[in-house]
Design a protein around this motif. Structure first.
Motif, mmCIF file in Angstrom:
data_model
loop_
_atom_site.group_PDB
_atom_site.id
_atom_site.type_symbol
_atom_site.label_atom_id
_atom_site.label_comp_id
_atom_site.label_asym_id
_atom_site.label_seq_id
_atom_site.Cartn_x
_atom_site.Cartn_y
_atom_site.Cartn_z
ATOM 1 N N LEU A 185 0.466 -1.415 -0.019
ATOM 2 C CA LEU A 185 0.170 0.187 -0.112
ATOM 3 C C LEU A 185 1.455 1.444 -0.175
ATOM 4 N N PHE A 186 1.825 1.702 0.449
ATOM 5 C CA PHE A 186 3.050 2.095 1.169
ATOM 6 C C PHE A 186 3.819 2.521 -0.761
ATOM 7 N N GLN A 187 4.101 1.300 -1.304
ATOM 8 C CA GLN A 187 4.721 1.591 -2.389
ATOM 9 C C GLN A 187 3.931 1.619 -3.384
ATOM 10 N N ILE A 188 2.325 1.726 -3.499
ATOM 11 C CA ILE A 188 1.450 1.693 -4.762
ATOM 12 C C ILE A 188 1.467 3.493 -4.256
ATOM 13 N N VAL A 189 1.340 4.173 -3.118
ATOM 14 C CA VAL A 189 1.465 5.366 -2.761
ATOM 15 C C VAL A 189 2.501 5.861 -3.889
ATOM 16 N N GLN A 190 3.234 5.671 -3.328
ATOM 17 C CA GLN A 190 5.112 6.161 -3.570
ATOM 18 C C GLN A 190 4.546 6.387 -5.334
ATOM 19 N N PHE A 191 4.042 4.981 -5.683
ATOM 20 C CA PHE A 191 4.571 4.880 -7.602
ATOM 21 C C PHE A 191 3.680 5.657 -8.338
ATOM 22 N N LEU A 192 2.225 6.089 -7.675
ATOM 23 C CA LEU A 192 1.566 6.914 -8.034
ATOM 24 C C LEU A 192 1.557 7.949 -7.539
ATOM 25 N N LYS A 193 2.498 8.878 -6.890
ATOM 26 C CA LYS A 193 2.609 9.998 -6.770
ATOM 27 C C LYS A 193 3.915 10.143 -8.005
ATOM 28 N N GLU A 194 4.421 9.507 -8.490
ATOM 29 C CA GLU A 194 5.132 9.838 -9.176
ATOM 30 C C GLU A 194 4.968 9.575 -10.747
ATOM 31 N N ARG A 195 3.722 9.312 -10.964
ATOM 32 C CA ARG A 195 3.486 9.057 -12.293
ATOM 33 C C ARG A 195 2.164 10.209 -12.545
ATOM 34 N N ASN A 196 2.707 11.212 -13.547
ATOM 35 C CA ASN A 196 1.599 12.471 -13.354
ATOM 36 C C ASN A 196 0.887 12.544 -13.843
ATOM 37 N N ASP A 197 0.494 11.196 -15.217
ATOM 38 C CA ASP A 197 -0.865 11.048 -15.863
ATOM 39 C C ASP A 197 -1.755 9.733 -15.446
#
Length: 293
Positions: A197-209
């Motif tokens: 869940l934490f890594q998903i938040v990180q992943f989505l934070k970096e994906r501006n699209d």
């Protein structure tokens, strides 16, 4: 210093996120009703906390682990919609609003499903109080039009981790010899490891699209019977008595909770995350329990 804001950040998930973000070098601001943090009643303090933040994660909301009487139902609903409204209004008042606002939602928004998995694209929204809470929560969130802030609703499955959450009561049941199937045992158990869940938040934070709704669940849910079997194996308890529905309903009254938490079949899969290339650290429940237990 880079800044992250966690609203409702004093619970099981919030404490984990806070620790991980601090390890990554972030300043972490917490909005909470507890003392020593930015108060929900302090509008100017909330705006100040949000100014220039990379990310706002909203986890606020009264626990659903209670009896659904009118008082608790009102608190469950309002603790989600009102805090979401406060955050949206505060972002609109910011000169430099957060880049991304991720708001909790819940995988319980989908119907009881034993026939097929629910995805973001073709999942069917259910009925009942818990679903109404989820719908109103998302309506409050997406009701804001924020030109400079991406908005993502996280439909979170049951979160598993070492420091709390559902693992404590499940371990207690198994150790007491009550680790058999609950109800029919056919209901699906969708889950996610707290690290994913934490890594998903990180992943989505970096994906501006990316924006909109994401199912936050592991790709391989299990049924309740398999869940209890795995727990018994990990805890080395060979036998577990099953709990029929009537027993669960009786027990739920005594421990002041609702049977829906264990009897609703949540068959949710993270179709969008998989499509966008997120790689799970804990794909299977076996892997997750190996780490947690």
């Amino acid at each position: 210093m880079k800044k992250i804001v966690i609203a409702g950040g004093t619970g099981f998930i919030g404490e984990y996120f806070k620790r991980k973000f601090i390890e990554l070098g972030y300043e972490v601001k917490i909005i909470s009703r507890q003392p020593l943090y930015v108060s929900w009643d302090d509008k100017s303090g909330i705006i100040e906390a949000l100014e220039g933040a990379e990310l706002l994660v909203n986890l606020a909301g009264k626990s659903v682990n209670c009896r659904y009487n009118e008082k608790n139902k009102n608190e469950i609903m309002h603790s989600r919609t009102e805090t979401t409204s406060i955050l949206g209004e505060s972002i609109l008042a910011c000169k430099n609003p957060p880049n991304v606002w991720m708001n909790s939602s819940t995988a319980t928004i989908y119907r009881h499903a034993e026939d097929r998995p629910m995805t973001e694209a073709d999942g069917e929204i259910g009925t009942g109080f818990s679903v109404d809470v989820a719908k109103n929560w998302e309506d409050s969130f997406f009701g804001f039009s924020l030109p400079n802030t991406r908005q993502i609703a996280l439909r979170i499955a049951i979160v598993l981790g070492k420091e709390g959450g559902v693992m404590t009561p499940y371990k207690n049941l198994v150790r007491l010899g009550l680790g058999g199937k609950q109800g029919t045992g056919k209901q699906k158990f969708s889950w996610i490891h707290i690290e994913d869940l934490f890594q998903i938040v990180q992943f989505l934070k970096e994906r501006n699209d990316l924006s909109g709704v994401f199912n936050c669940s592991a790709p391989y849910p299990v049924d309740n019977a398999e869940l209890m079997k795995l727990l018994r194996a990990k805890l080395k308890v060979p036998v577990g008595l099953p709990s029929p529905k009537w027993m669960l309903e009786l027990g739920a009254i005594f421990i002041k909770t609702e049977t829906e938490l264990v009897l609703k079949s949540r068959w949710v899969v993270p179709e969008r995350l998989i499509h966008e290339g997120y790689n799970f650290s804990f794909e299977t429940l076996h892997e997750a329990l190996e780490d947690i237990l």
